[in-house]
Scaffold this motif. Structure first.
Motif, short mmCIF file in Angstrom:
data_model
loop_
_atom_site.label_atom_id
_atom_site.label_comp_id
_atom_site.label_asym_id
_atom_site.label_seq_id
_atom_site.Cartn_x
_atom_site.Cartn_y
_atom_site.Cartn_z
N CYS A 103 0.83 -1.20 0.00
CA CYS A 103 0.00 0.00 0.00
C CYS A 103 0.87 1.25 0.00
CB CYS A 103 -0.91 0.01 1.23
SG CYS A 103 -0.01 0.08 2.80
N GLY A 104 0.22 2.40 -0.19
CA GLY A 104 0.86 3.68 0.04
C GLY A 104 1.44 4.37 -1.18
N VAL A 129 -3.49 4.31 0.81
CA VAL A 129 -3.50 3.49 2.00
C VAL A 129 -4.95 3.12 2.31
CG1 VAL A 129 -1.38 4.36 3.02
CG2 VAL A 129 -3.53 5.58 3.45
N HIS A 136 3.95 -1.13 3.43
CA HIS A 136 4.09 0.08 2.63
C HIS A 136 5.14 -0.15 1.54
CE1 HIS A 136 4.36 4.22 1.41
NE2 HIS A 136 3.35 4.52 2.23
N GLY A 163 3.31 2.40 10.21
CA GLY A 163 3.83 2.14 8.88
C GLY A 163 4.94 3.10 8.49
N MET A 164 4.92 3.56 7.25
CA MET A 164 5.98 4.44 6.76
C MET A 164 6.04 5.75 7.54
SD MET A 164 6.77 5.85 2.90
CE MET A 164 5.61 7.20 2.93
N GLU A 221 -1.15 8.87 6.83
CA GLU A 221 -1.08 9.08 5.38
C GLU A 221 -2.47 9.15 4.75
OE1 GLU A 221 0.87 6.92 1.43
OE2 GLU A 221 1.75 6.55 3.40
#
Length: 337
Positions: A129-130, A142, A183, A221-222, A272
């Motif tokens: 994702c992302g 996301v 991510h 996540g990121m 995000e």
């Protein structure tokens, strides 16, 4: 300890769990190399190289290339789980969750509840994702805000190679369905990973990535790396921040968030996703309802705007949260005295 890339930590963990437990099977679009590819040099292990080598080691009965059908992938994973297997299914891009929403929301998430606890559904659904690759609006989103809202699903967002390993092993061994969100921008990240084949990270336990007394930054996540970079920059000016890596959004470690805010009195949430009905708004509401007396300033949210992900590199960069935006948010909440 070994130093691995995020994608290699994913692949190695799946490999080890397939060796340990013959019930673990892998399925998804191009997880071998393409429909009908019988191993060999074309067996790239998916476009993210997270299943390379699995086909050669475990064969076509346990590593299955599927048609381009998210409904079929997730539906098959649910059926396999009910039949006693432990499937690890991959949706190539999390953006395509809409195609298999019924299988996720109305079936996999509800099996244990609707069968009165007499059945388990140990399916892991992996979804890259992302944003960050300029892949445009349909391949850069996301989706944790959607799946976190679904009762019956556990939702995991690892931010480091070690967490990717420990959380994925826990997910494969868990008796409930798990949405495992990787991510895309983290796949090339390197870090130390435990060599212990039993290394698991329990769900619902956040990680304190940085410690400080002036403000709390919550991310997953990121966004955790961005929050850490912001905290490091602020530390050079004598501002200390707790950075809480949620690891899982369902279950959510409410205690870690509330305990930190009770000390710092200030909260910045980084997400995000667009802000409406998001993880950021959920955590802001949690703190407002359960730790309001501890707050010394309004909560700040650093999110994407309420718009599709732009394609142009400059616009995508402006769309995403960043360390600079997090620094500005922390300074804003510190301006209230």
């Amino acid at each position: 300890m070994a130093k691995l890339m995020y994608r290699d930590a994913i692949r190695n963990t799946i490999f080890q769990e397939m060796q340990r437990d013959p019930r673990v099977v892998v399925l998804g679009e191009d997880v071998v190399g393409g429909m009908g590819t019988a191993g060999g040099p074309e067996a790239i292990g998916g476009i993210w190289s997270t299943s390379t080598g699995l086909y050669d080691a475990f064969g076509p009965d346990r590593v299955i290339d599927t048609p381009i059908s998210e409904s079929a992938i997730v539906g098959a994973a649910g059926g396999l789980a009910l039949a006693g297997k432990r499937p690890v299914a991959e949706i190539m891009f999390a953006d395509f969750i809409g195609v298999c929403m019924d299988q996720l929301w109305n079936q996999i998430a509800k099996f244990r509840y609707m069968f009165g606890g007499k059945s388990i559904c140990p399916a892991v659904i992996r979804m890259p994702c992302g944003a960050g690759y300029n892949a445009a609006a349909q391949h850069s989103q996301v989706i944790h805000q959607f799946v976190t809202n679904m009762p019956g699903l556990k939702v995991v967002m690892p931010s480091t190679p070690e967490d990717a390993c420990g959380l994925l092993r826990q997910a494969i061994r868990d008796d409930d369905p798990v949405i495992f969100l990787e991510h895309k921008f983290l796949y090339g990240m390197s870090g130390e990973v435990s060599d212990d084949p039993e290394f698991c990270i329990p769900f619902g336990h956040a990680r304190l990535a940085r410690a400080g007394l002036d403000a709390t930054i919550v991310a997953a996540g990121m966004m955790v790396g961005y929050a850490e970079a912001a905290a490091d920059e602020l530390a050079r000016d004598g501002i200390g921040c707790d950075v809480i890596d949620l690891r899982t959004t369902s279950p959510l470690d409410e205690e870690a968030i509330l305990d930190s805010v009770e000390v710092t009195g200030r909260l910045v949430v980084v997400d995000e996703a667009p802000p409406r009905c998001s993880l950021a708004t959920d955590i802001a509401a949690l703190v407002a309802s359960k730790a309001f007396a501890s707050l010394k300033a309004p909560t700040e949210m650093v999110t994407a705007p309420h718009t599709p992900v732009p394609f142009a590199r400059e616009l995508e960069s402006a769309y995403l949260p960043s360390p600079a935006k997090i620094v500005a948010a922390v300074r804003q909440t510190l301006s209230y005295r």
